[in-house]
Design a protein around this motif. Sequence first.
Motif, mmCIF file in Angstrom:
data_model
loop_
_atom_site.group_PDB
_atom_site.id
_atom_site.type_symbol
_atom_site.label_atom_id
_atom_site.label_comp_id
_atom_site.label_asym_id
_atom_site.label_seq_id
_atom_site.Cartn_x
_atom_site.Cartn_y
_atom_site.Cartn_z
ATOM 1 N N TYR A 178 33.861 41.493 45.435
ATOM 2 C CA TYR A 178 32.443 41.825 45.576
ATOM 3 C C TYR A 178 32.082 43.020 44.698
ATOM 4 N N LYS A 179 32.958 44.019 44.676
ATOM 5 C CA LYS A 179 32.703 45.215 43.874
ATOM 6 C C LYS A 179 32.658 44.874 42.389
ATOM 7 N N ASN A 180 33.636 44.112 41.910
ATOM 8 C CA ASN A 180 33.674 43.731 40.495
ATOM 9 C C ASN A 180 32.456 42.902 40.109
ATOM 10 N N TYR A 181 32.101 41.968 40.978
ATOM 11 C CA TYR A 181 30.961 41.090 40.689
ATOM 12 C C TYR A 181 29.675 41.898 40.574
ATOM 13 N N ASN A 182 29.417 42.735 41.546
ATOM 14 C CA ASN A 182 28.167 43.489 41.551
ATOM 15 C C ASN A 182 28.103 44.498 40.415
ATOM 16 N N SER A 183 29.250 45.022 40.007
ATOM 17 C CA SER A 183 29.275 45.962 38.885
ATOM 18 C C SER A 183 28.978 45.257 37.568
ATOM 19 N N ALA A 184 29.375 43.984 37.468
ATOM 20 C CA ALA A 184 29.208 43.233 36.216
ATOM 21 C C ALA A 184 27.863 42.530 36.126
ATOM 22 N N ARG A 185 27.158 42.451 37.227
ATOM 23 C CA ARG A 185 25.881 41.730 37.230
ATOM 24 C C ARG A 185 24.859 42.443 36.345
ATOM 25 N N SER A 186 24.262 41.674 35.454
ATOM 26 C CA SER A 186 23.333 42.243 34.478
ATOM 27 C C SER A 186 21.893 41.974 34.894
ATOM 28 N N GLN A 187 20.978 42.460 34.081
ATOM 29 C CA GLN A 187 19.562 42.215 34.348
ATOM 30 C C GLN A 187 19.252 40.719 34.323
ATOM 31 N N GLU A 188 19.968 39.989 33.452
ATOM 32 C CA GLU A 188 19.712 38.551 33.318
ATOM 33 C C GLU A 188 20.018 37.779 34.589
ATOM 34 N N ASN A 189 21.085 38.193 35.285
ATOM 35 C CA ASN A 189 21.441 37.472 36.513
ATOM 36 C C ASN A 189 21.335 38.373 37.743
ATOM 37 N N ARG A 190 20.317 39.206 37.750
ATOM 38 C CA ARG A 190 20.123 40.154 38.853
ATOM 39 C C ARG A 190 19.880 39.454 40.190
ATOM 40 N N ASP A 191 19.386 38.211 40.141
ATOM 41 C CA ASP A 191 19.110 37.486 41.380
ATOM 42 C C ASP A 191 20.314 36.697 41.891
ATOM 43 N N ASP A 192 21.373 36.614 41.099
ATOM 44 C CA ASP A 192 22.583 35.918 41.553
ATOM 45 C C ASP A 192 23.266 36.721 42.652
ATOM 46 N N ARG A 193 23.923 36.024 43.530
ATOM 47 C CA ARG A 193 24.645 36.664 44.619
ATOM 48 C C ARG A 193 26.115 36.293 44.552
ATOM 49 N N CYS A 194 26.953 37.264 44.838
ATOM 50 C CA CYS A 194 28.401 37.043 44.766
ATOM 51 C C CYS A 194 28.836 35.991 45.774
ATOM 52 N N PRO A 195 29.669 35.035 45.362
ATOM 53 C CA PRO A 195 30.247 34.099 46.332
ATOM 54 C C PRO A 195 30.956 34.866 47.445
ATOM 55 N N VAL A 196 30.805 34.395 48.662
ATOM 56 C CA VAL A 196 31.388 35.081 49.815
ATOM 57 C C VAL A 196 32.464 34.209 50.448
ATOM 58 N N LEU A 197 33.254 34.821 51.312
ATOM 59 C CA LEU A 197 34.351 34.100 51.937
ATOM 60 C C LEU A 197 33.830 32.953 52.794
ATOM 61 N N TRP A 198 34.311 31.766 52.510
ATOM 62 C CA TRP A 198 33.948 30.578 53.280
ATOM 63 C C TRP A 198 34.988 30.330 54.362
ATOM 64 N N LYS A 199 36.262 30.276 53.982
ATOM 65 C CA LYS A 199 37.301 30.057 54.976
ATOM 66 C C LYS A 199 38.639 30.581 54.483
ATOM 67 N N ALA A 200 39.503 30.888 55.441
ATOM 68 C CA ALA A 200 40.879 31.256 55.159
ATOM 69 C C ALA A 200 41.764 30.117 55.654
ATOM 70 N N VAL A 201 42.588 29.596 54.759
ATOM 71 C CA VAL A 201 43.470 28.474 55.098
ATOM 72 C C VAL A 201 44.903 28.937 54.865
ATOM 73 N N GLY A 202 45.517 29.482 55.906
ATOM 74 C CA GLY A 202 46.863 30.001 55.753
ATOM 75 C C GLY A 202 46.878 31.180 54.793
ATOM 76 N N ASP A 203 47.590 31.019 53.671
ATOM 77 C CA ASP A 203 47.691 32.080 52.671
ATOM 78 C C ASP A 203 46.581 32.008 51.628
ATOM 79 N N GLU A 204 45.645 31.084 51.812
ATOM 80 C CA GLU A 204 44.599 30.833 50.820
ATOM 81 C C GLU A 204 43.243 31.326 51.317
#
Length: 366
Positions: free
Chosen positions: A61-87
């Motif tokens: 989340y930190k890397n994504y938000n730091s890299a987000r530019s003016q062009e994609n200011r409305d994009d939102r970082c993908p968030v955790l959907w599910k944890a499947v064991g070690d994945e």
Amino acid sequence: MSNLRFEVARFRVRLFLSVDLTGSTNFKNSDRGRNIREGDAFPIWVEAFHNFYKDFPAEFYKNYNSARSQENRDDRCPVLWKAVGDELVFCGLVGSKLSVKLAIDQFQKTLYSYRKRLQDDHYPLDLKGAAWVASFPFPNLTVELKPVAPELSVASDGEEQDGDAAGQLLAASEALERAADQSPFDFDFLGKAIDTGFRVASNATKERFLLSVQLARIVLTIDSMKDQVRIDQPVEMKGVNSGEPYPLLYLDTLKHLKTIEIRQSARSLFSGGTHDASEILNYVNQYCRAVGTDEFELAEEPSSGELEPPQFYLDQVPSVARFLEQEAASERQIKEAAQADDTASTSELEGASSLKPLSSSSDESS
């Protein structure tokens, strides 16, 4: 304002990103992994896994938000959907090729930095990753796992209402998809693209970040990414495309691998040479047509408008609209019947209260 519970969901594309700990089973069963340090309550492997579940998403989340530019200011970082064991599997909306590039670049950056951290902590663990895309509300479906939180219930554009008033979130409705956009952990996603995505992820390795063919079609049209796509011999994946061998398309994730020199040498000897991005794209397009993969296009850059819906979406809209109209009519009938019962009950109560008690003549004469 139309009620979004009965409105056909707008076409949308979700990007799924998978990261998996490798070497975890051996570590859990090793002497070091089972060791409990003085003052600790749990074995060392528990600490390593807890840190992974907690810190990898936070760093992404930190890397994504730091890299987000003016062009994609409305994009939102993908968030955790599910944890499947070690994945860990993340998901998020992507509305353009720039959105795809931002998410994959920062996900790989996080994978590299966390791999280095595992090495610095002397854990015998590594990471592998994969990514795929899926279109909604069809042919892939969103399923609610539990009643949506009241604050996420949407009655109409810009208006919220409590969970009881909002009612059940209906399949392929805009209300359902919006709730899933905001809180994917409370939903499941089903369909061919999802099943295929997990199969693709199972073929990932530490040096190969696997892509589904649908996602590869997009990446191969991004100028700054297309030459990074590599290809290997197709493999048969259980339950995917009726046994038709599936193309192994991937991005390099060699960075920080301890055996990077060996792997690079082996690749140059056995890869059979490099391939032009246009050649790979032509092959991928042929494959998609042959197996009937749903095709859709993303804009080059984010825009305020909606994604242009593909024909397979437009073909399905009328039947889904009829289903939602029937549900709306059924709900209205139930409400009208309930209101009629309430009115009748109220009338009976009012009638009963208007009756005067009878008085006896003997009481009056006395």
